[in-house]
Design an enzyme around this catalytic site. Structure first.
Site, PDB file in Angstrom:
ATOM      1  N   GLY A 514      42.028  40.205  46.095  1.00 25.55           N
ATOM      2  CA  GLY A 514      41.409  41.444  46.523  1.00 25.55           C
ATOM      3  C   GLY A 514      42.376  42.217  47.376  1.00 25.55           C
ATOM      4  N   GLY A 518      40.501  47.335  46.196  1.00 29.36           N
ATOM      5  CA  GLY A 518      39.533  46.735  45.290  1.00 29.36           C
ATOM      6  C   GLY A 518      40.010  45.399  44.781  1.00 29.36           C
ATOM      7  CB  VAL A 520      43.397  42.173  41.222  1.00 25.36           C
ATOM      8  CG1 VAL A 520      44.294  42.234  40.007  1.00 25.36           C
ATOM      9  CG2 VAL A 520      43.788  43.242  42.220  1.00 25.36           C
ATOM     10  CE  LYS A 534      43.928  46.991  43.708  1.00 25.48           C
ATOM     11  NZ  LYS A 534      45.111  46.552  44.353  1.00 25.48           N
ATOM     12  CG  ASP A 631      48.230  48.882  52.297  1.00 27.14           C
ATOM     13  OD1 ASP A 631      48.558  48.348  53.380  1.00 27.14           O
ATOM     14  OD2 ASP A 631      47.277  48.480  51.625  1.00 27.14           O
TER      15      ASP A 631
END
Ligand SMILES: *[C@@H]1O[C@H](CO)[C@@H](O)[C@H](O)[C@H]1NC(C)=O
Ligand SMILES: *[C@@H]1O[C@H](CO)[C@@H](O)[C@H](O)[C@H]1NC(C)=O
Ligand SMILES: *[C@@H]1O[C@H](CO)[C@@H](O)[C@H](O)[C@H]1NC(C)=O
Ligand SMILES: *[C@@H]1O[C@H](CO)[C@@H](O)[C@H](O)[C@H]1NC(C)=O
Ligand SMILES: *[C@@H]1O[C@H](CO)[C@@H](O)[C@H](O)[C@H]1NC(C)=O
Ligand SMILES: *[C@@H]1O[C@H](CO)[C@@H](O)[C@H](O)[C@H]1NC(C)=O
Ligand SMILES: *[C@@H]1O[C@H](CO)[C@@H](O)[C@H](O)[C@H]1NC(C)=O
Ligand SMILES: *[C@@H]1O[C@H](CO)[C@@H](O)[C@H](O)[C@H]1NC(C)=O
Ligand SMILES: *[C@@H]1O[C@H](CO)[C@@H](O)[C@H](O)[C@H]1NC(C)=O
Length: 807
Positions: A514, A518, A520, A534, A631
């Protein structure tokens, strides 16, 4: 051709010079060989001035009983031959061999049984004999055979018979009187100095130009004509400029007169040790000795590996931005997997399954098919033949009908290849052609099409079918235009139905993980391709914007970025279909103790760090719009089958909107990687990714979470702080004592570089952080890394976070 110098490189050399503190000390050793004073065993000649030495040299790092007469820079501790006499005929024992002047006046190497294994082999005028001739090692590195009565009277010189290396002062060119041309031949491999397959020579047809040749027959590169008027040394390499200051210690000249034509590099400083070699992989490399580093430093290289003929061997393709450089074509595997994985691709690839065509007609059940590769520079090869044809399918049929035809291409004219495909390469300019590679049907599973879209390859049209149903073929051809293969370089995205995705993931039963955006799931397409799917959460974008975003992401291709294969956008469902990475994410691999057997080695980690930086460089600089990842963390780095890193989840932050609070909430737990500007609320730039990368780099270095490093110690500190301190103290090595898991196979030089780069990346002032492109260069050692400023600004900040968020 003499060494060609980049102006930047010269500057660098000049800087390095300041660091060099070598002063010539004339050696006591002899510089001369005569019939009564031969050379044997451990003896060596040292030139007057002490710059060069000649003696017996053992190739292959001492692992083999193969000795050669060689010349090397006497003050360079890492003995590196710049010339070898008997490169094809090594002797096994220097103690019982002698280098001496033979009765006819030639310089000869005699083995134990007193046979001549090497000779200067020149025709010497009558009267010359062992009493009248001497061999002298000059301080230029030239070994000359001359009359003892007057050593300027030269009979033979090693500069006329170079091996793979040029040094300053050595003319490289052609004697117009004798017709003899200098030629540099690469070593066969790093262990074997015998002549390899690559060479450099003067272009016999064009003046002032030299050529790179493969196997004596195929020119593969030329830097262009020497052209000092334009300010560039060679027309093909505008970056190389002439250094023409009158008191410059360098000069580079091209001389062309009635007798000879040559290039010559001269250096007036005796403390600079330069050499230019044609290396066993076919590239020319310029190296300078760095006394401080005790190593040779590369300051230029040409051409790029993909331009070297046969660099990737047969049936593979070369890509400049692929970590593994060479990749076998579909249906092929490396001929020699061990060589291949060590970066020697010359063996090329062989078929997994022989072409059934070569079997008897009765034992094959299906026609061969063709696999399309887009955007390539077509292979070169003797086998290429052309034929006029009305359509691509005519080419296909023609190729199919001849078992020797291995590939075709169509551009109005058919081109066919009958021999090993060589030098197929990705076209970096995106203007390449398509080529169709013949494969047995079994290598290309036919996929049932859903909604008229097929994953996979162009299906070969059998001649029979062509005759039987022309209509169907036409439809197929029209359809094919929109269909591109999974492995193609310019991929079209597949639009999946939600129902299909439910089916291939067995109703989302196999969860891989995760992420921030979301969960996977693993899925298997009908053709057997494993994919990662995903399921996005929290995307409220409309279908149209979503599709636009998908096509942007889908058009991003880089070896260090995960490839989007397709997507689904139905009602509320938003799913992304990616290539599947067998080794999972970096965080699953990284944080292990060194006692685990599948631990990532230092070298792998270092390469991973470089790979990630390359992927981010691409996102930041090379895409049409700069994409900020937002990210970066180990969970978002995936590892492919060969542990090459692929950055995932790029482009998704935008789907969620860049607004700060949203990103923060979706990035819970990622805070240790977030740049301060996320917290201060100032504008986010690509430098935010650089910060996160730096934080992650610390973890890649230590194989521990930044906050966990050295936990067993009383004075446990936040790892970046610790590193910054050790760098200031000039003692990066001390880090190794703090954590047993960091020792092992660490390369100290790379460790130091990585630590410094990481410190630069996490500077609080984003203008101080390097770009990702600079990070790549620094990690690769192409750019020097300066001492980073103290991390005072950022460090309390980090600790603050850590404290605040209890990480
Ligand atoms: C020099 O050559 C002669 C024959 O020409 C030979 O007799 C003599 O031994 C040689 N001297 C040396 C030192 O090799
Ligand atoms: C010396 O060289 C000759 C000719 O190359 C060869 O036949 C002989 O075996 C060599 N002897 C030794 C001891 O290596
Ligand atoms: C010397 O040169 C001749 C021809 O130039 C060649 O045939 C011979 O093999 C060479 N001998 C040695 C020992 O290199
Ligand atoms: C040595 O030879 C060179 C060139 O052949 C000549 O110019 C020079 O005068 C000679 N020197 C002596 C001392 O004979
Ligand atoms: C590369 O591998 C081939 C065998 O595939 C070998 O013949 C060759 O010497 C190797 N080259 C280098 C530079 O190691
Ligand atoms: C190099 O050329 C020679 C003929 O000149 C040929 O016999 C040999 O097979 C070639 N080498 C390779 C690796 O193709
Ligand atoms: C296949 O093509 C090769 C190369 O053009 C040619 O020599 C050969 O005769 C062809 N074979 C057939 C069966 O047409
Ligand atoms: C098509 O390919 C052939 C062979 O590679 C080439 O000679 C020709 O110029 C190409 N034609 C066009 C229109 O690109
Ligand atoms: C890069 O290399 C891998 C194999 O290591 C290959 O699967 C991939 O297609 C290559 N090319 C690009 C452009 O990613």
């Amino acid at each position: 051709m003499a060494a060609t110098l980049h102006s930047g490189a010269l500057y660098m050399v000049a800087v390095i010079l300041v660091l060099l503190s070598l002063h010539g000390s004339p050696a006591g050793a002899a510089d001369m060989i005569t019939a009564t004073q031969p050379l044997s065993g451990q003896q060596k000649l040292v030139s007057q001035g002490g710059k060069f030495a000649l003696g017996f040299y053992q190739a292959g790092g001492g692992s083999q009983d193969k000795w050669y007469i060689a010349i090397w820079y006497n003050k360079v501790q890492k003995v590196t031959p710049v010339w070898i006499a008997n490169r094809e005929t090594p002797i096994s024992n220097p103690a019982s061999s002698v280098l001496t002047v033979w009765t006819d006046g030639n310089l000869v190497l005699l083995n134990k049984s007193r046979s001549i294994v090497w000779s200067s082999n020149t025709t010497i005028t009558a009267g010359a004999s062992n009493t009248t001739v001497v061999a002298v090692l000059l301080n230029t590195g030239n070994l000359v055979l001359a009359y003892a009565s007057n050593t300027s009277n030269m009979i033979w010189q090693s500069f006329d018979h170079p091996t793979d290396t040029q040094i300053p002062g050595m003319k490289f060119g052609r004697n117009k009187v004798t017709g003899v041309s200098n030629r540099l031949f690469s070593w066969r491999n790093n262990m074997d100095p015998s002549p390899g397959i690559y060479s450099i020579m003067m272009d016999p047809n064009v003046e002032a130009q030299y050529l790179f040749m493969w196997n004596n027959s195929r020119p593969y590169f030329t830097p262009g004509k020497f052209n000092p008027q334009t300010g560039a040394l060679f027309s093909g390499i505008p970056a190389m400029t002439v250094i023409s200051q009158p008191n410059s210690i360098y000069s580079y000249e091209y001389v062309n007169n009635d007798k000879e034509e040559y290039f010559l590099l001269t250096i007036k400083d005796d403390t600079i040790f330069l050499r230019t070699v044609i290396d066993p992989s076919g590239q020319q490399k310029g190296l300078v000795w760095l006394e401080q580093k005790q190593d040779w430093m590369l300051y230029f290289t040409q051409p790029s590996p993909c331009s070297v003929y046969s660099f990737c061997g047969a049936f593979s393709w070369c890509s400049v931005d692929n970590v593994s450089m060479c990749n076998c074509l579909r249906g092929f595997s490396p001929q020699s997997p061990t060589e291949w994985s060590s970066g020697n691709y010359t063996g090329g690839c062989t078929r997994n399954v022989a072409l059934p065509c070569s079997l008897s007609a009765s034992s094959r059940d299906e026609e061969d098919r063709f696999f399309m590769i887009n955007n390539v520079k077509l292979p070169v090869g003797d086998g290429s033949q052309t034929m006029q044809a009305a359509s691509k399918s005519d080419c296909e049929v023609a190729c199919l009908n001849n078992c020797s035809c291995l590939a075709y291409s169509y551009n109005g004219t058919c081109s066919f290849w009958y021999t090993d495909l060589m030098n197929l390469q990705q076209d970096p300019d995106n203007k390449g052609d398509s080529i169709f590679i013949r494969l047995p049907a079994s290598e290309i599973p036919r996929t049932k099409s859903t909604r008229g879209r097929t994953i996979g390859v162009v299906i070969a049209v059998s001649a029979l079918a062509l005759g039987a149903c022309l209509m169907a073929v036409l439809i197929l051809l029209r359809r094919r235009r929109r269909i591109k293969g999974l492995h193609n370089i310019g991929v079209n995205l597949i639009v999946f139905r939600y129902r299909d995705l439910q089916m291939i993931t067995k109703n989302f039963s196999d969860k891989l993980g995760g992420g921030s955006f979301g969960s996977v799931f693993k899925g298997v397409l009908e053709d057997g391709t494993v994919v990662a799917i995903k399921k996005l959460e929290g995307v409220r974008q409309g279908e149209k914007e979503f599709r636009t975003e998908m096509s942007t992401i889908g058009n991003i291709h880089h070896v260090n970025l995960i490839q989007l294969l397709g997507f689904c956008s139905e009602g509320e469902h938003r799913l992304l279909v990616y290539e599947y990475m067998p080794h999972g994410s970096l965080d699953g691999r990284l944080f292990k103790s060194s006692s685990d057997d599948d631990v990532l080695s230092w070298n792998m980690r270092y390469q991973i760090a470089i790979g990630i930086a390359k992927g981010l460089t691409y996102l930041h600089d090379k895409c049409r719009d700069c994409i900020i990842h937002c990210d970066i963390k180990p969970q978002n780095i995936l590892l492919d089958a060969s542990f090459a890193p692929k950055v995932s989840d790029f482009g998704l932050a935008k789907l969620l909107g860049r607004d700060f609070s949203r990103v923060m909430t979706t990035m819970r737990g990622t805070i240790g990687y977030l740049a301060p500007e996320w917290i201060s609320g100032t504008a986010i730039t690509a430098k935010a990714d650089v910060f996160s990368y730096g934080m992650m780099l610390f973890e890649i270095i230590s194989r521990r979470k930044n906050v966990e490093f050295g936990k067993q110690h009383m004075d446990s500190k936040f790892f970046p702080v610790l590193v910054a301190e050790k760098i200031q103290e000039g003692d990066v090595k001390a880090l190794l004592d703090l954590d047993a898991d960091m020792r092992g196979d660490v390369n100290l030089e790379e460790l130091k570089r990585a630590c410094m780069v990481a410190c630069w990346c996490v500077q609080e002032d984003e203008s101080l952080r390097p770009t990702m492109a600079a990070v790549v260069q620094m990690l690769e050692g192409l750019l020097p890394v300066n001492m980073p400023p103290l991390l005072l600004g950022i460090v309390p900040h980090c600790e603050l976070w850590v404290g605040k968020h209890g990480l």
